[in-house]
Design a protein around this motif. Structure first.
Motif, mmCIF file in Angstrom:
data_model
loop_
_atom_site.group_PDB
_atom_site.id
_atom_site.type_symbol
_atom_site.label_atom_id
_atom_site.label_comp_id
_atom_site.label_asym_id
_atom_site.label_seq_id
_atom_site.Cartn_x
_atom_site.Cartn_y
_atom_site.Cartn_z
ATOM 1 N N SER A 103 -27.533 51.727 -91.784
ATOM 2 C CA SER A 103 -28.963 51.447 -91.665
ATOM 3 C C SER A 103 -29.173 50.282 -90.701
ATOM 4 O O SER A 103 -28.246 49.510 -90.406
ATOM 5 C CB SER A 103 -29.550 51.098 -93.038
ATOM 6 O OG SER A 103 -28.979 49.886 -93.510
ATOM 7 N N HIS A 104 -30.387 50.137 -90.210
ATOM 8 C CA HIS A 104 -30.700 49.053 -89.272
ATOM 9 C C HIS A 104 -30.443 47.697 -89.919
ATOM 10 O O HIS A 104 -29.905 46.780 -89.273
ATOM 11 C CB HIS A 104 -32.164 49.164 -88.846
ATOM 12 C CG HIS A 104 -32.565 48.147 -87.828
ATOM 13 N ND1 HIS A 104 -32.076 48.157 -86.529
ATOM 14 C CD2 HIS A 104 -33.394 47.068 -87.922
ATOM 15 C CE1 HIS A 104 -32.594 47.131 -85.864
ATOM 16 N NE2 HIS A 104 -33.392 46.459 -86.677
ATOM 17 N N GLU A 105 -30.755 47.579 -91.211
ATOM 18 C CA GLU A 105 -30.550 46.315 -91.913
ATOM 19 C C GLU A 105 -29.073 45.976 -92.018
ATOM 20 O O GLU A 105 -28.665 44.829 -91.829
ATOM 21 C CB GLU A 105 -31.183 46.378 -93.314
ATOM 22 C CG GLU A 105 -32.699 46.475 -93.341
ATOM 23 C CD GLU A 105 -33.212 47.853 -92.946
ATOM 24 O OE1 GLU A 105 -32.412 48.818 -92.960
ATOM 25 O OE2 GLU A 105 -34.401 47.962 -92.590
ATOM 26 N N LYS A 106 -28.242 46.992 -92.317
ATOM 27 C CA LYS A 106 -26.805 46.757 -92.431
ATOM 28 C C LYS A 106 -26.202 46.379 -91.081
ATOM 29 O O LYS A 106 -25.262 45.576 -91.008
ATOM 30 C CB LYS A 106 -26.112 47.993 -93.005
ATOM 31 C CG LYS A 106 -26.135 48.077 -94.527
ATOM 32 C CD LYS A 106 -25.233 49.187 -95.036
ATOM 33 C CE LYS A 106 -25.201 49.208 -96.559
ATOM 34 N NZ LYS A 106 -24.465 48.047 -97.104
ATOM 35 N N ASN A 107 -26.705 46.965 -90.013
ATOM 36 C CA ASN A 107 -26.223 46.610 -88.680
ATOM 37 C C ASN A 107 -26.494 45.141 -88.365
ATOM 38 O O ASN A 107 -25.616 44.428 -87.868
ATOM 39 C CB ASN A 107 -26.878 47.505 -87.625
ATOM 40 C CG ASN A 107 -26.100 48.774 -87.366
ATOM 41 O OD1 ASN A 107 -25.060 48.744 -86.731
ATOM 42 N ND2 ASN A 107 -26.582 49.885 -87.877
#
Length: 618
Positions: free
Chosen positions: A85-89
């Motif tokens: 996900s964008h947050e995990k990236n």
């Protein structure tokens, strides 16, 4: 630091730091770590190094290296990025830039993954030669270190697994360059791959290189899942509503790759397994999955990382078994024939085949359907079944019925069978013409059938039908009474059905039930099994017989009543057996030890307290 080495193409950062350590002349690896990061406790991480901001600060003045450039070109961040996900990236980048390296694998979910990382570094012998010619020395390539990469994407030759381990505790502060181990290759092993799996291994190597170098943005877990399900729908492995046919998917997936290859990739799924990595990947996404397994799914679906990225970015995520509307009206009687004016398509599921069925309704009253999914553009102009002809079609029929047009000509104009024309006509004169027209055809087919009978005088009606299927079908539809009177007499062979001797079977089953129950009771496994009808039936291979035909087996029924265990009886047996086992090693058995060894739940301790107290002490 001085003389910090230049980073080579596709070089993993670990390799660059190992070359720095070698060139610095230092024999103390922890001193090198301190020089690089300003902290002697930083680990020599291979895939996801941390403290990159500190490293860039310590690099000599004039260097233009940034943490972001190191992450993108010399770590494994791009390999995972599209599938997070964008947050995990963002979180993963922050961990690598700052001093939070210990949490990187927990952030990725790798500790819970059944796919374990490669322990030893790998290299390509051809790359060694080429790198020495081009750069003056060999180095560790980033694209060779990924899980499942067994060949070089560039040279197509098998990689060699070195004796350098980055996963062992004693090596966690050590940087080892490739050149330093090439003088002595004892312990180096060429990876073994089967020739028939080379095409798949080659695909994995090339797609891994693309993932590492093309800088794909996060695709979104929901989008990836929708893309996978849409592809399965097109392959007939999921219905139009997105329900996956697991009974077909798992065997097809295993057959596609082969059990041996999947086991070497730590991704084999046994037929009886549930909640596997493939289930988690294809169902509503709740957890991240290793990129290698995404690549396996993409290969199975006939896709690549690039085609998947393009498909998701261009919003090709919905399964449209009949394409996008509007759809053509296929009413030959209408002026708008073949024009795309139908705006809605109702999709249902065929109960026999599971395939989608599209129903198209035009404003002219013409309604038709067909099974999908459409494979070519020509399929859009195919009628499976006409459900309603509509008023416009009927009006056209009434008009041409008054003209001097033969029946088959009328059928061609209206796009239907001649019999459909007859069934929809009400004009008596036209019906009479039809009968006269058919009379000659009837005589032709009768003579054809009689000639066939004469040539095959001993053949049955089934055999004659096989010899002339078209002639038989025509007579059956248009002259059935005559056909019935002129077919050979059926010769039935009496088939004596084998009758079951239930009394004899009852006696045999009763003995077998007793022997099976005794076998369960006498088993000396760590886990005891309760004697139940289901367990006995499974072991005998006659579970349906014990559940469905017990009314015909009185002796077997009585035997079952004698040998089956209630829950209380099973728990008592467990307590006694565990007590006997404990007495072999302990003279005194404590109450709590016996409860734990027997696996008793709290709610059942009270009902067995007397037995427990008699066999143990508090």
């Amino acid at each position: 630091m001085i003389n910090f080495p230049f980073l080579f193409p596709d070089e993993i950062l670990y390799s660059n730091l190992a070359r720095y350590h070698r060139d610095s002349g230092s024999e103390n690896h922890k001193q090198t770590v301190d020089d690089l990061f300003g902290d002697r406790n930083v680990c020599a991480a291979l895939l996801f190094p941390s403290h990159l901001a500190a490293l860039c600060r310590n690099i000599p003045i004039g260097s233009k290296l940034t943490p972001e450039e190191l992450i993108a070109n010399h770590t494994f961040f791009p390999y995972y990025a599209p599938f997070l996900s964008h947050e995990k990236n963002l979180g993963l980048e922050e961990i690598m830039i700052l001093d939070k390296g210990a949490s990187v694998y927990m952030h990725l979910g790798k500790p819970a993954s059944t796919l374990k990382a490669e322990e030893n570094l790998k290299y390509c012998p051809n790359c060694v030669v080429q790198d020495r010619e081009t750069y003056g020395e060999a180095y560790w390539h980033r694209s060779h270190q990924a899980e499942g990469v067994f060949i070089c994407h560039y040279h197509n030759n098998v990689l060699i697994r070195s004796n350098v381990s980055h996963a062992k505790q004693r090596n966690k502060h050590v940087f080892i360059s490739l050149e330093s181990i090439l003088e002595d290759t004892v312990g180096h092993q060429q990876i073994l791959i089967q020739p028939h799996s080379f095409e798949i291994i080659d695909y994995i190597a090339k797609q891994t290189y693309i993932l590492l170098n093309y800088r794909f943005e996060p695709l979104g877990l929901e989008n990836i899942n929708q893309f996978y399900v849409m592809k399965l729908q097109r392959m007939g492995l999921s219905n139009h509503s997105g329900r996956i046919r697991w009974a077909d998917v798992i065997p097809a997936f295993t057959q596609f790759f082969g059990k041996e290859l999947l086991m070497s990739l730590q991704s084999y799924i046994a037929p009886s397994q549930e909640a596997t990595w493939l289930h988690k990947l294809l169902r509503k996404p709740r957890v991240t999955c290793h990129p290698l397994r995404h690549l396996l799914v993409l290969k199975f679906l006939g896709e690549t990382v690039e085609s998947t990225y393009n498909g998701i970015c261009h919003d090709k995520l919905s399964f449209e078994p009949f394409g996008k509307g509007p759809w053509p009206c296929l009413n030959k009687a209408a002026k708008h024939y073949n024009d795309s004016i139908i705006q809605s398509c109702e999709v249902t599921r065929d109960s026999k085949t599971g395939k989608p069925v599209g129903t198209f309704s035009c404003s002219c009253g013409f309604v038709y359907s067909r099974k999908g999914p459409d494979q070519t553009m020509e399929d859009r102009f195919r009628v499976g079944r006409v459900k309603k002809f509509g008023e416009e079609w009927s009006e056209k029929l009434r008009v041409i019925a008054q003209e001097d047009i033969p029946l088959r000509g009328m059928a061609r104009i209206l796009g239907c069978d001649p019999k459909t024309v007859v069934n929809n006509l009400t004009n008596k004169d036209i019906i009479a013409v039809t009968k006269i027209e058919n009379q000659h055809e009837i005589m032709v087919y009768r003579e054809r059938w009689n000639g066939l009978k004469k040539k095959n005088s001993h053949a049955s009606v089934t055999e004659l039908r096989r010899l002339d299927q078209a002639g038989y079908t025509w007579l059956y539809r248009h002259d059935r009474k005559w056909l019935t009177e002129n077919t050979p007499i059926k010769k039935y062979e009496a088939i004596q059905k084998e009758r079951v001797n239930w009394k004899e079977r009852d006696v045999e089953l009763a003995k077998e039930v007793k022997n099976t129950a005794d076998a369960i009771l006498n088993e000396k496994h760590t886990k005891l099994i309760r004697v139940t009808k289901t367990e006995i039936g499974k072991r005998m291979g006659k579970l349906p017989l014990l559940f469905n035909m017990l009314h015909k087996l009185p002796e077997t029924s009585n035997q079952l009543d004698n040998v089956l265990e209630s829950i209380d009886e099973f728990q008592s047996r467990r307590i006694e057996i565990r007590a006997l086992e404990s007495m072999k090693t302990n003279t005194v058995i404590k109450h709590w030890e016996l409860v734990r060894a027997s696996g008793l739940k709290v709610e059942f301790i009270g009902s067995h307290r007397e037995l427990l107290n008699g066999l143990s002490v508090k």
